[in-house]
Write an enzyme that holds these catalytic residues in place. Structure first.
Site, PDB file in Angstrom:
ATOM      1  N   ASN A   1      35.139  50.292  46.468  1.00 58.77           N
ATOM      2  CA  ASN A   1      36.035  49.467  45.315  1.00 58.77           C
ATOM      3  C   ASN A   1      35.511  50.109  44.200  1.00 58.77           C
ATOM      4  O   ASN A   1      35.873  49.372  43.151  1.00 58.77           O
ATOM      5  CB  ASN A   1      35.348  47.617  45.009  1.00 58.77           C
ATOM      6  CG  ASN A   1      33.804  47.831  46.215  1.00 58.77           C
ATOM      7  OD1 ASN A   1      33.602  47.983  47.221  1.00 58.77           O
ATOM      8  ND2 ASN A   1      33.217  47.674  45.034  1.00 58.77           N
TER       9      ASN A   1
ATOM     10  N   ARG B   1      26.092  31.583  42.186  1.00 62.42           N
ATOM     11  CA  ARG B   1      25.832  32.817  41.616  1.00 62.42           C
ATOM     12  C   ARG B   1      24.841  32.658  40.718  1.00 62.42           C
ATOM     13  O   ARG B   1      24.375  33.616  39.936  1.00 62.42           O
ATOM     14  CB  ARG B   1      27.184  33.328  40.609  1.00 62.42           C
ATOM     15  CG  ARG B   1      28.316  33.957  41.472  1.00 62.42           C
ATOM     16  CD  ARG B   1      29.203  34.638  40.470  1.00 62.42           C
ATOM     17  NE  ARG B   1      30.934  33.987  40.551  1.00 62.42           N
ATOM     18  CZ  ARG B   1      31.211  34.299  39.822  1.00 62.42           C
ATOM     19  NH1 ARG B   1      31.583  35.864  39.240  1.00 62.42           N
ATOM     20  NH2 ARG B   1      32.287  33.855  40.418  1.00 62.42           N
TER      21      ARG B   1
ATOM     22  N   ARG C   1      30.487  49.812  35.617  1.00 64.48           N
ATOM     23  CA  ARG C   1      30.490  50.960  37.274  1.00 64.48           C
ATOM     24  C   ARG C   1      32.188  51.817  36.954  1.00 64.48           C
ATOM     25  O   ARG C   1      32.164  52.283  37.621  1.00 64.48           O
ATOM     26  CB  ARG C   1      31.017  49.313  37.823  1.00 64.48           C
ATOM     27  CG  ARG C   1      29.674  49.116  37.503  1.00 64.48           C
ATOM     28  CD  ARG C   1      28.273  49.884  38.761  1.00 64.48           C
ATOM     29  NE  ARG C   1      28.463  50.758  39.473  1.00 64.48           N
ATOM     30  CZ  ARG C   1      27.619  52.534  39.375  1.00 64.48           C
ATOM     31  NH1 ARG C   1      27.185  52.340  38.662  1.00 64.48           N
ATOM     32  NH2 ARG C   1      28.022  52.500  40.672  1.00 64.48           N
ATOM     33  N   ILE C   2      33.278  50.924  36.337  1.00 64.16           N
ATOM     34  CA  ILE C   2      34.735  51.646  36.580  1.00 64.16           C
ATOM     35  C   ILE C   2      35.109  52.308  35.682  1.00 64.16           C
ATOM     36  O   ILE C   2      34.758  54.245  36.501  1.00 64.16           O
ATOM     37  CB  ILE C   2      35.838  50.583  36.651  1.00 64.16           C
ATOM     38  CG1 ILE C   2      35.790  49.857  37.847  1.00 64.16           C
ATOM     39  CG2 ILE C   2      37.236  51.250  36.663  1.00 64.16           C
ATOM     40  CD1 ILE C   2      36.146  50.485  39.172  1.00 64.16           C
TER      41      ILE C   2
ATOM     42  N   CYS D   1      40.095  46.472  42.809  1.00 63.95           N
ATOM     43  CA  CYS D   1      40.370  47.386  43.738  1.00 63.95           C
ATOM     44  C   CYS D   1      40.798  46.224  45.185  1.00 63.95           C
ATOM     45  O   CYS D   1      41.001  47.565  46.051  1.00 63.95           O
ATOM     46  CB  CYS D   1      38.563  46.907  43.773  1.00 63.95           C
ATOM     47  SG  CYS D   1      38.233  45.535  43.908  1.00 63.95           S
ATOM     48  N   THR D   2      40.676  45.229  45.681  1.00 65.14           N
ATOM     49  CA  THR D   2      41.049  44.629  46.079  1.00 65.14           C
ATOM     50  C   THR D   2      42.543  44.003  46.552  1.00 65.14           C
ATOM     51  O   THR D   2      42.918  44.611  47.568  1.00 65.14           O
ATOM     52  CB  THR D   2      40.736  43.250  46.757  1.00 65.14           C
ATOM     53  OG1 THR D   2      39.846  42.323  45.808  1.00 65.14           O
ATOM     54  CG2 THR D   2      38.876  43.192  46.644  1.00 65.14           C
TER      55      THR D   2
ATOM     56  N   THR E   1      38.359  33.921  44.139  1.00 65.42           N
ATOM     57  CA  THR E   1      39.354  35.128  43.942  1.00 65.42           C
ATOM     58  C   THR E   1      40.210  34.574  44.110  1.00 65.42           C
ATOM     59  O   THR E   1      41.093  33.711  44.528  1.00 65.42           O
ATOM     60  CB  THR E   1      39.296  36.128  45.572  1.00 65.42           C
ATOM     61  OG1 THR E   1      40.098  36.940  45.413  1.00 65.42           O
ATOM     62  CG2 THR E   1      39.357  34.867  46.089  1.00 65.42           C
ATOM     63  N   LYS E   2      41.415  35.476  42.842  1.00 69.71           N
ATOM     64  CA  LYS E   2      42.711  35.312  43.122  1.00 69.71           C
ATOM     65  C   LYS E   2      43.347  37.133  43.026  1.00 69.71           C
ATOM     66  O   LYS E   2      44.926  36.768  43.440  1.00 69.71           O
ATOM     67  CB  LYS E   2      42.869  35.524  41.191  1.00 69.71           C
ATOM     68  CG  LYS E   2      41.889  34.190  40.332  1.00 69.71           C
ATOM     69  CD  LYS E   2      42.158  34.218  39.134  1.00 69.71           C
ATOM     70  CE  LYS E   2      41.175  33.513  37.982  1.00 69.71           C
ATOM     71  NZ  LYS E   2      41.751  33.882  37.057  1.00 69.71           N
TER      72      LYS E   2
ATOM     73  N   ARG F   1      30.568  37.840  48.599  1.00 65.09           N
ATOM     74  CA  ARG F   1      29.601  38.675  48.418  1.00 65.09           C
ATOM     75  C   ARG F   1      28.698  38.698  48.982  1.00 65.09           C
ATOM     76  O   ARG F   1      27.841  37.692  49.578  1.00 65.09           O
ATOM     77  CB  ARG F   1      29.399  38.035  46.773  1.00 65.09           C
ATOM     78  CG  ARG F   1      30.938  38.122  45.838  1.00 65.09           C
ATOM     79  CD  ARG F   1      30.819  40.016  45.491  1.00 65.09           C
ATOM     80  NE  ARG F   1      31.445  39.180  44.119  1.00 65.09           N
ATOM     81  CZ  ARG F   1      31.261  38.670  42.955  1.00 65.09           C
ATOM     82  NH1 ARG F   1      30.441  38.932  42.799  1.00 65.09           N
ATOM     83  NH2 ARG F   1      32.587  38.313  41.920  1.00 65.09           N
TER      84      ARG F   1
END
Length: 342
Positions: A318, A200, A12-13, A155-156, A213-214, A236
């Site tokens: 994102n 998940r 994606r990126i 991104c976040t 999340t970190k 999510r």
């Protein structure tokens, strides 16, 4: 001087970096000489040309054997699983953009350097032993020529750090919490299936799914003064792109919601132009798809409680916003040169 880059990992990126390069008109500054991706060449070309989130690529894309053509530009395709075996020296690569989402350690970065790259930029958070972590628009001026292995954060992190800086500079942040409302990602399941994280295992299109999340660690990596003063959670949601972040901070100075909005709007028009945007339109997540900003403040959702508790809602694409910051950071790394004793 045109910077010669290679992209390791064309998901994606990686694909959005190429698209953003061509759409932003920076091809005179950056040229892609190689892409390393384990997928087959036909699939690489197809997914660059056709994208569910961002539509059909405006440039002609074709593939001949192990060459990818974008317009008249030729990009060498590689399928090498071992970093050390990549031909970066042969290709005179200035900066490798590692967009695998897997590699991020100093050891991985040094492997790229040993293969002949001059510098490495990871598209995801790395370890504390990297030379620098950059959130473009906030701390890129701290880069030095000797910083060869760099992370572009996440991104976040790129979305929320500029807003935290603005609020802290103006009002003095005491503590904060962050909730990331993130679109589904590739590490989730299409239908229920096994995954080490039991949440998940569930179908991404049918549930709102809490995940680890970190982000709090990412905040304190950029602003060490906030160690143990920020917490973050993430969920999510069943969309394929665009993220919203709910930021709540307690501040030292009393403030009104209208004053917060004035501050953020002024920053979007001034010092943070191109990084932060501001809107009061009645928009929804799809309206921010393909937006190149790191953060878009939704002024209609700003709240202040008791004069010292500020809540803001910040949007970001994102994928697209972050891909544009990858290019910005690449240019910043190249601008300070390739002398490694500085």
């Amino acid at each position: 001087m045109t910077i010669r880059i290679a992209i390791n990992g064309f998901g994606r990126i990686g694909r959005n970096v190429v698209r953003a390069l061509y759409e932003s008109g920076r091809r005179a500054e950056i040229t892609v000489v190689a892409i390393n991706e384990l997928a087959d060449a036909a699939g690489i070309a197809h997914l660059l040309k056709y994208d569910t989130s961002h539509g059909r690529f405006a440039w002609d894309v074709r593939q001949e054997r192990e060459q990818l053509f974008v317009g008249d530009d030729s990009i060498r395709l590689l399928h090498e699983p071992t970093i050390a075996a990549l031909p970066w020296r042969e290709l005179a690569v200035d900066v490798v953009l590692d967009c695998t989402g897997v590699y991020g350690s100093r050891e991985h970065g040094e492997a790229h350097l040993q293969a002949g790259a001059k510098k490495v930029l990871f598209s995801h958070p790395g370890g504390n032993d990297l030379d620098a972590t950059v959130v473009y628009g906030v701390n890129q001026d701290e880069l030095r020529a000797g910083h060869r292995i760099v992370s572009n954060a996440s991104c976040t992190t790129n979305c929320i750090i500029p807003i935290i800086k603005l609020l802290d500079d103006a009002y003095g942040i005491e503590s904060g919490t962050v909730t990331t409302i993130h679109s589904a990602m590739h590490d989730q399941q299409v239908i229920d299936a096994y995954h080490p994280d039991l949440r998940r295992t569930r179908a991404a299109s049918q549930s709102i799914i809490p995940v680890d999340t970190k982000l709090a660690a990412g905040i304190t990596r950029i602003f060490p003064q906030f160690n143990d003063r920020f917490e973050a959670i993430a969920v999510r949601v069943p969309t394929i792109n665009v993220t919203a972040i709910d930021l709540s901070v307690t501040v030292k100075k009393p403030v009104k919601a209208c004053e917060v909005n004035q501050l953020l709007q002024k920053a979007a028009q001034g010092a943070f132009h191109g990084i932060v945007d501001y809107t009061e339109l009645p928009l929804v997540s799809t309206d921010f798809n393909h937006d190149p900003h790191s953060a878009i403040v939704d002024g209609t959702q700003t709240r202040v409680s008791g004069a010292h508790l500020i809540k803001t809602l910040v949007w970001c694409d994102n994928e697209w916003g972050f891909a544009n910051r990858m290019l910005d950071t690449t240019l910043a790394m190249a601008a300070i040169g390739f002398r490694f004793d500085a």
